[in-house]
Design a protein around this motif. Sequence first.
Motif, PDB file in Angstrom:
ATOM      1  N   TRP A  16       0.732  -1.346   0.017  1.00 14.23           N
ATOM      2  CA  TRP A  16       0.011   0.108  -0.034  1.00 14.23           C
ATOM      3  C   TRP A  16       0.853   1.366  -0.015  1.00 14.23           C
ATOM      4  CZ3 TRP A  16      -2.072   2.103   5.152  1.00 14.23           C
ATOM      5  CH2 TRP A  16      -2.957   3.471   4.955  1.00 14.23           C
ATOM      6  N   GLN A  61       0.233  -2.218  -5.593  1.00 12.49           N
ATOM      7  CA  GLN A  61      -0.474  -1.413  -4.504  1.00 12.49           C
ATOM      8  C   GLN A  61      -1.773  -1.922  -4.128  1.00 12.49           C
ATOM      9  OE1 GLN A  61      -1.429   2.791  -5.548  1.00 12.49           O
ATOM     10  NE2 GLN A  61      -1.046   3.340  -3.539  1.00 12.49           N
ATOM     11  N   ARG A  62      -2.556  -2.461  -4.980  1.00 15.19           N
ATOM     12  CA  ARG A  62      -3.863  -2.965  -4.748  1.00 15.19           C
ATOM     13  C   ARG A  62      -3.882  -4.263  -3.923  1.00 15.19           C
ATOM     14  NH1 ARG A  62      -8.261  -0.938  -8.025  1.00 15.19           N
ATOM     15  NH2 ARG A  62      -9.365  -2.756  -7.990  1.00 15.19           N
ATOM     16  N   ARG A  97      -2.232 -11.262 -11.338  1.00 18.27           N
ATOM     17  CA  ARG A  97      -1.287 -10.591 -11.845  1.00 18.27           C
ATOM     18  C   ARG A  97      -1.660  -9.089 -12.375  1.00 18.27           C
ATOM     19  NH1 ARG A  97       2.725 -14.769 -14.434  1.00 18.27           N
ATOM     20  NH2 ARG A  97       4.351 -15.171 -12.726  1.00 18.27           N
ATOM     21  N   HIS A  98      -3.127  -9.190 -12.409  1.00 22.12           N
ATOM     22  CA  HIS A  98      -3.687  -7.794 -13.054  1.00 22.12           C
ATOM     23  C   HIS A  98      -4.377  -6.997 -11.892  1.00 22.12           C
ATOM     24  CE1 HIS A  98      -2.868  -9.256 -17.096  1.00 22.12           C
ATOM     25  NE2 HIS A  98      -3.140 -10.531 -16.568  1.00 22.12           N
ATOM     26  N   PRO A  99      -4.508  -5.768 -11.804  1.00 23.67           N
ATOM     27  CA  PRO A  99      -4.935  -5.068 -10.991  1.00 23.67           C
ATOM     28  C   PRO A  99      -6.318  -5.360 -10.633  1.00 23.67           C
ATOM     29  CG  PRO A  99      -4.058  -3.579 -12.884  1.00 23.67           C
ATOM     30  CD  PRO A  99      -3.842  -4.917 -12.954  1.00 23.67           C
ATOM     31  N   PHE A 106      -1.094  -3.556  -9.372  1.00 21.15           N
ATOM     32  CA  PHE A 106      -1.413  -4.693  -8.679  1.00 21.15           C
ATOM     33  C   PHE A 106      -0.625  -4.673  -7.537  1.00 21.15           C
ATOM     34  CE2 PHE A 106       1.377  -8.365  -9.529  1.00 21.15           C
ATOM     35  CZ  PHE A 106       1.351  -9.047  -8.366  1.00 21.15           C
ATOM     36  N   ILE A 160     -11.405  -3.313  -4.532  1.00 23.72           N
ATOM     37  CA  ILE A 160     -11.377  -2.294  -3.687  1.00 23.72           C
ATOM     38  C   ILE A 160     -12.728  -1.413  -3.730  1.00 23.72           C
ATOM     39  CG2 ILE A 160      -9.965  -0.022  -3.113  1.00 23.72           C
ATOM     40  CD1 ILE A 160      -8.233  -2.629  -3.244  1.00 23.72           C
ATOM     41  N   TYR A 209      -8.130  -7.649  -7.769  1.00 19.30           N
ATOM     42  CA  TYR A 209      -8.374  -6.927  -6.347  1.00 19.30           C
ATOM     43  C   TYR A 209      -9.705  -5.970  -6.312  1.00 19.30           C
ATOM     44  CZ  TYR A 209      -3.853  -9.060  -6.314  1.00 19.30           C
ATOM     45  OH  TYR A 209      -2.760 -10.112  -6.631  1.00 19.30           O
ATOM     46  N   LEU A 228      -6.413   4.359  -6.014  1.00 18.60           N
ATOM     47  CA  LEU A 228      -5.708   3.181  -5.845  1.00 18.60           C
ATOM     48  C   LEU A 228      -5.498   2.349  -7.415  1.00 18.60           C
ATOM     49  CD1 LEU A 228      -6.330   1.400  -2.578  1.00 18.60           C
ATOM     50  CD2 LEU A 228      -4.097   1.946  -3.524  1.00 18.60           C
TER      51      LEU A 228
END
Lengths: 331, 97
Positions: free
Chosen positions: A143, A179-180, B83-85, A177, B90, B88, B97
């Motif tokens: 983070w 940071q998430r 591996r991909h944002p 990714f 949020i 996740y 973010l």
Amino acid sequence: MYTQGLDSLGADCLHQATDAVTLEQRFQSKVDADDRIEPKDWMPDAYRQTLIRQISQHAHSEIVGMLPEGNWITRAPSLRRKAVLIAKVQDEGGHGMYLYSAAETLGISRDELLEQLLAGTAKYSSIFNYPTPTWADVGAIGWLVDGAAIMNQIPICRCSYGPYARAMVRICKEESFHQRQGFEIMMTLARGTPEQHRMAQDALNRWWWPSIMMFGPNDATSKHTAQSMRWKIKRFSNDELRQKFIDITVPQAEFLGLTVPDPDMRWDEATQHYVHGPIDWKEFEEVLKGNGPCNRERLETRRRAHDEGRWVREAALAYAEKQRARETQAA
Amino acid sequence: MSEQRKQWPLYEVFIRARSGLEHKHVGSIHAVDARQAVEHARDLYTRRQEGVSIWVVRSSDIVASDPGDAEALFEPAKDKIYRHPTFYSIPDEVKNL
Ligand SMILES: [Fe+2]
Ligand SMILES: [Fe+2]
């Protein structure tokens, strides 16, 4: 055909003085026009040296940066977390490789770069000299540390040196990714049992100030900023980036129900920015000097990995040579 | 038998479209040497200002992966969606973010 003759312009050049001035002017006007400098272009020696220093420090940071989180791979709390952490640490190793390659375009070899790191003469980001005693540290690093890294790296995507800028575009895409997943860990802990919540708060307490210091010394004391700005290696000052990071991160901490460990932190209505308390630059300097909690351990681990990998590098080379010899024999 | 003509070697051509971008493969060209390959690539591939820089590499110097190995090489990355944002989730209230 190529301009490669120009970058060897040296003592034996008759009109060195006048030529150097024109070359330098041409170089600066290219930079001013937001044009990119490429490896075969003429560049001032100080520009080259500054880039070698900055890119290699950046590369070393990615490599040493694998260690604090790497500590937790065997102890990750679930298979999912473990797979994610492995992928993240693997990415950081990859970032180091992209950056070493970019540095090599400036005329320094990979071996020289690695030697500087292992000899302890090269610097890397001070943040990686802090320990990771709990699982919450993995969350806090993703983070905060990756968050601060992203803030630093996004402007470098437009850096005047082409290979560095392009490496940075690739890296920034992959950082998201990181940071998430860190925030997700923090969110899970902050919403968990009181003990887990305490763990998250404790990690924030320990990582907040070192993260703030990642942006480097105050503008007033930063010695490289002005020239780097003129060369467009840097686009924002340390303090500007630090402020952006704080403005974005404090509300995220609030969302988590965690408190940033800065009793002076307040929102300033007039400037629409957070105002933070004094930074302990003594601590920063001590860590940079090598006296942080883990400096010695990090370098020792890196050296051991290098030594223990030696036989693999030698065996691979010997095998390739043997194959080549066999092929010429057969032909 | 008529005159045995020696074939000019083949070069792969890479063009940088604009300052700051990477060189991209655009095709190949025959030439007697590297210097001529650049000149001919200029004539063949940049007649409409397609580029600001040219690289040429002897085609025989390029080592490529075997298309038959594609599955073994690239399949393992397929199930690593973490591996991909977007993997996740949020909450929307969390910004930047
Ligand atoms: Fe990274
Ligand atoms: Fe990262």
